[in-house]
Design a protein around this motif. Sequence first.
Motif, mmCIF file in Angstrom:
data_model
loop_
_atom_site.group_PDB
_atom_site.id
_atom_site.type_symbol
_atom_site.label_atom_id
_atom_site.label_comp_id
_atom_site.label_asym_id
_atom_site.label_seq_id
_atom_site.Cartn_x
_atom_site.Cartn_y
_atom_site.Cartn_z
ATOM 1 N N ALA A 53 0.786 -1.160 0.104
ATOM 2 C CA ALA A 53 0.075 0.098 0.103
ATOM 3 C C ALA A 53 0.825 1.287 0.009
ATOM 4 O O ALA A 53 0.554 2.176 -0.720
ATOM 5 N N GLY A 54 2.083 1.155 0.674
ATOM 6 C CA GLY A 54 2.942 2.307 0.548
ATOM 7 C C GLY A 54 3.515 2.469 -0.877
ATOM 8 O O GLY A 54 3.884 3.589 -1.114
ATOM 9 N N HIS A 55 4.022 1.265 -1.263
ATOM 10 C CA HIS A 55 4.848 1.349 -2.654
ATOM 11 C C HIS A 55 3.969 2.114 -3.718
ATOM 12 O O HIS A 55 4.248 2.764 -4.497
ATOM 13 N N ARG A 56 2.540 1.779 -3.690
ATOM 14 C CA ARG A 56 1.615 2.501 -4.431
ATOM 15 C C ARG A 56 1.844 3.955 -4.558
ATOM 16 O O ARG A 56 1.545 4.495 -5.622
ATOM 17 N N TYR A 57 2.130 4.445 -3.154
ATOM 18 C CA TYR A 57 2.107 5.893 -3.202
ATOM 19 C C TYR A 57 3.103 6.316 -4.349
ATOM 20 O O TYR A 57 3.111 7.570 -4.780
ATOM 21 N N PHE A 58 4.261 5.545 -4.537
ATOM 22 C CA PHE A 58 5.381 5.808 -5.562
ATOM 23 C C PHE A 58 5.046 5.577 -6.920
ATOM 24 O O PHE A 58 5.950 5.308 -7.901
ATOM 25 N N GLY A 59 3.852 4.984 -7.151
ATOM 26 C CA GLY A 59 3.503 4.367 -8.419
ATOM 27 C C GLY A 59 3.827 3.086 -8.790
ATOM 28 O O GLY A 59 3.944 2.442 -10.044
ATOM 29 N N ALA A 60 4.210 2.177 -7.785
ATOM 30 C CA ALA A 60 4.429 0.732 -7.763
ATOM 31 C C ALA A 60 3.584 -0.097 -7.069
ATOM 32 O O ALA A 60 3.656 -0.160 -5.907
ATOM 33 N N ASP A 61 2.763 -0.669 -7.929
ATOM 34 C CA ASP A 61 1.543 -1.403 -7.274
ATOM 35 C C ASP A 61 1.570 -2.957 -7.426
ATOM 36 O O ASP A 61 2.800 -3.324 -8.118
ATOM 37 N N GLY A 62 1.154 -3.654 -6.477
ATOM 38 C CA GLY A 62 0.812 -5.225 -6.775
ATOM 39 C C GLY A 62 1.958 -5.982 -6.056
ATOM 40 O O GLY A 62 2.159 -7.149 -6.260
ATOM 41 N N GLY A 63 2.828 -5.338 -5.002
ATOM 42 C CA GLY A 63 3.988 -6.110 -4.596
ATOM 43 C C GLY A 63 5.021 -6.016 -5.368
ATOM 44 O O GLY A 63 6.024 -4.963 -5.232
ATOM 45 N N PHE A 64 5.372 -7.184 -6.015
ATOM 46 C CA PHE A 64 6.745 -7.012 -6.908
ATOM 47 C C PHE A 64 6.116 -6.179 -8.108
ATOM 48 O O PHE A 64 5.149 -6.867 -9.125
ATOM 49 N N ALA A 65 6.443 -4.997 -8.413
ATOM 50 C CA ALA A 65 5.697 -4.212 -9.408
ATOM 51 C C ALA A 65 6.611 -4.406 -10.696
ATOM 52 O O ALA A 65 7.690 -3.633 -10.630
ATOM 53 N N VAL A 66 6.220 -5.164 -11.738
ATOM 54 C CA VAL A 66 6.837 -5.198 -13.080
ATOM 55 C C VAL A 66 6.878 -3.916 -13.612
ATOM 56 O O VAL A 66 5.980 -3.424 -13.641
ATOM 57 N N GLY A 67 8.062 -3.479 -14.020
ATOM 58 C CA GLY A 67 8.297 -2.292 -14.875
ATOM 59 C C GLY A 67 8.780 -1.008 -14.141
ATOM 60 O O GLY A 67 8.916 -0.155 -14.368
ATOM 61 N N GLN A 68 8.907 -1.493 -12.501
ATOM 62 C CA GLN A 68 9.441 -0.495 -11.719
ATOM 63 C C GLN A 68 10.953 -0.734 -11.027
ATOM 64 O O GLN A 68 10.789 -1.890 -11.058
ATOM 65 N N PRO A 69 11.585 -0.040 -10.577
ATOM 66 C CA PRO A 69 12.866 -0.423 -9.977
ATOM 67 C C PRO A 69 12.660 -1.455 -8.804
ATOM 68 O O PRO A 69 11.541 -1.169 -7.891
ATOM 69 N N LEU A 70 13.385 -2.500 -8.516
ATOM 70 C CA LEU A 70 13.098 -3.267 -7.396
ATOM 71 C C LEU A 70 13.288 -2.489 -6.089
ATOM 72 O O LEU A 70 14.339 -2.004 -5.799
ATOM 73 N N HIS A 71 12.264 -2.912 -5.185
ATOM 74 C CA HIS A 71 12.477 -2.439 -3.726
ATOM 75 C C HIS A 71 12.118 -3.745 -2.961
ATOM 76 O O HIS A 71 11.066 -4.464 -2.972
ATOM 77 N N ALA A 72 13.198 -4.260 -2.407
ATOM 78 C CA ALA A 72 12.969 -5.761 -1.758
ATOM 79 C C ALA A 72 14.138 -6.014 -0.658
ATOM 80 O O ALA A 72 14.991 -5.268 -0.396
ATOM 81 N N ILE A 73 13.706 -7.037 0.313
ATOM 82 C CA ILE A 73 14.566 -7.531 1.194
ATOM 83 C C ILE A 73 14.521 -8.626 1.078
ATOM 84 O O ILE A 73 13.729 -9.435 0.545
ATOM 85 N N VAL A 74 16.010 -9.348 1.685
ATOM 86 C CA VAL A 74 16.175 -10.768 1.731
ATOM 87 C C VAL A 74 16.377 -11.169 3.211
ATOM 88 O O VAL A 74 17.034 -10.573 3.967
ATOM 89 N N VAL A 75 15.498 -12.088 3.658
ATOM 90 C CA VAL A 75 15.479 -12.249 4.877
ATOM 91 C C VAL A 75 16.195 -13.760 5.418
ATOM 92 O O VAL A 75 15.467 -14.947 4.731
ATOM 93 N N ASP A 76 17.006 -13.910 6.010
ATOM 94 C CA ASP A 76 17.668 -15.405 6.483
ATOM 95 C C ASP A 76 16.887 -15.939 7.589
ATOM 96 O O ASP A 76 17.365 -15.412 8.843
ATOM 97 N N ASP A 77 15.834 -16.766 7.529
ATOM 98 C CA ASP A 77 15.093 -16.947 8.888
ATOM 99 C C ASP A 77 15.800 -18.232 9.448
ATOM 100 O O ASP A 77 15.291 -18.779 10.328
ATOM 101 N N SER A 78 17.100 -18.630 8.785
ATOM 102 C CA SER A 78 17.906 -19.766 9.415
ATOM 103 C C SER A 78 18.367 -19.484 11.095
ATOM 104 O O SER A 78 18.759 -20.038 11.584
ATOM 105 N N VAL A 79 18.292 -18.020 11.104
ATOM 106 C CA VAL A 79 18.808 -17.330 12.325
ATOM 107 C C VAL A 79 17.827 -17.570 13.568
ATOM 108 O O VAL A 79 18.223 -17.316 14.768
ATOM 109 N N PHE A 80 16.521 -17.943 13.182
ATOM 110 C CA PHE A 80 15.638 -17.986 14.282
ATOM 111 C C PHE A 80 15.707 -19.456 14.964
ATOM 112 O O PHE A 80 16.475 -20.172 14.266
ATOM 113 N N ALA A 81 15.033 -19.906 15.886
ATOM 114 C CA ALA A 81 15.106 -21.020 16.482
ATOM 115 C C ALA A 81 14.606 -22.121 15.697
ATOM 116 O O ALA A 81 14.031 -21.919 14.743
ATOM 117 N N GLU A 82 15.624 -23.141 15.884
ATOM 118 C CA GLU A 82 14.984 -24.478 15.144
ATOM 119 C C GLU A 82 13.746 -24.844 15.246
ATOM 120 O O GLU A 82 13.441 -25.058 16.359
#
Length: 425
Positions: free
Chosen positions: A347-376
């Motif tokens: 909903a926030g990315h939409r403010y900047f003209g990038a809708d739909g989650g991963f917005a095709v046609g727009q520069p990538l805004h993404a994070i990569v989360v390594d969840d192996s650091v949490f408890a097994e």
Amino acid sequence: MYSPTLSELKTLPHGALVLDEGGVLRDVLPHAPAGADAEVHDYGDALVMPSFVDMHLHAPQYPMLGMGMDLPLMDWLNTYTFRTEARFADADYARRTYRRLARELITGGTTRVCMFSSLHTDATLILMEELERAGVTGYVGKVNMDRNSGDALRETTEQSKRETLRWLDACADFRHIRPILTPRFTPSCTDDLMAWLGALAEERGLYVQSHLSENGGEIALVKELHPDCSQYWETYAKYGLWKDHTVMAHCVHSDAREREALRRHNVVVAHCAGSNINICSGVAPVRTMLDEGVWVTLGSDIAGGAQLAMNRVITMSIRASKILHMKTDGETAFLTVNEAYYLGSTAGHRYFGADGGFAVGQPLHAIVVDDSVFAEPVRPLDLRERFERSIYLMDPGAICAVWSDGRQVVGGAPVVPGKGDGNNN
Ligand code: GUN
Ligand code: FE
């Protein structure tokens, strides 16, 4: 994984994002294409998801984070906040503080912001420089406030106008940070200044951000100041400040008529649950707003809010919605993890003209989360469970890469050079 709409979470186990040389997303694929002639960033089993968007925060309140939350809004502003912001007359202090803030934002996965500075033009330009340097993008506003601010933090109407023009001239060269007009809120701005800002917004095609219906004392004061307006929002509408893409923080006490005005004019709500609870403002009726079609996003509102990390702002908005759920004996549905993530990301990315989650046609805004650091876990988790746990638990230690405006600005990953291209580092 990404959230294209409020109700959906799409997961692509070992999917792939295809970017062009400029970092613009060209395709979202279920599998990495075999033998592609391209540089490959392989993040292994980590989770890749759209980054966070903080649609309301006060940069010069960063030093008072975690302090002074024992007073209601107007007293909180006069006792703590304005005095803290006054410190940003000092450019060296501003540089140090904003460098640290920018770093904390980007390593926490917030790549787009809609931010208040203080009334100081020079410190505002320093803030914009530091955000650009760190890889944070979005809108920053020099605050306008020409009344009711006490002695520590004061600008005359003429100074406010002159400094706004000086600031706008000076920010023409920023690439990733743009200016947004920022009348602090109605009690802080004379009618003369509000009218001037409304005309300027129209003349230069600028967006506007401010505060609305946060607290009872504030709303009563606005009524006194504008007896001709039957509702708070009309004090902005009167001066041309209530328009498409205007961002209004809080809207805790907006009734059906005010919410209808939000929806009709495409004004964006920045919901700040932590702040609203910290300074006892209330709990905004987010579910009702969503059902009515109001555009809701999330803000940390530091330092009314005490947490800058947007995943914590997301989980706080879930808790706030559960308070309303319990108060209404289960009648008002609380926000699910996916819904709250949608508000804090898509909903926030939409403010900047990038809708739909991963917005095709727009520069990538993404994070990569390594969840192996949490408890097994006691058993293998599916992607939705891993997503939920990551939203609740991630911190900068778990965020192994951040992409902002098509550039990797945090972390690294083994890069496999494309065929015939030995120099991709
Ligand atoms: N209303 C006007 N200024 C402010 C501020 O700095 N914080 C919050 N929470 N509300 C405001
Ligand atoms: Fe605020």
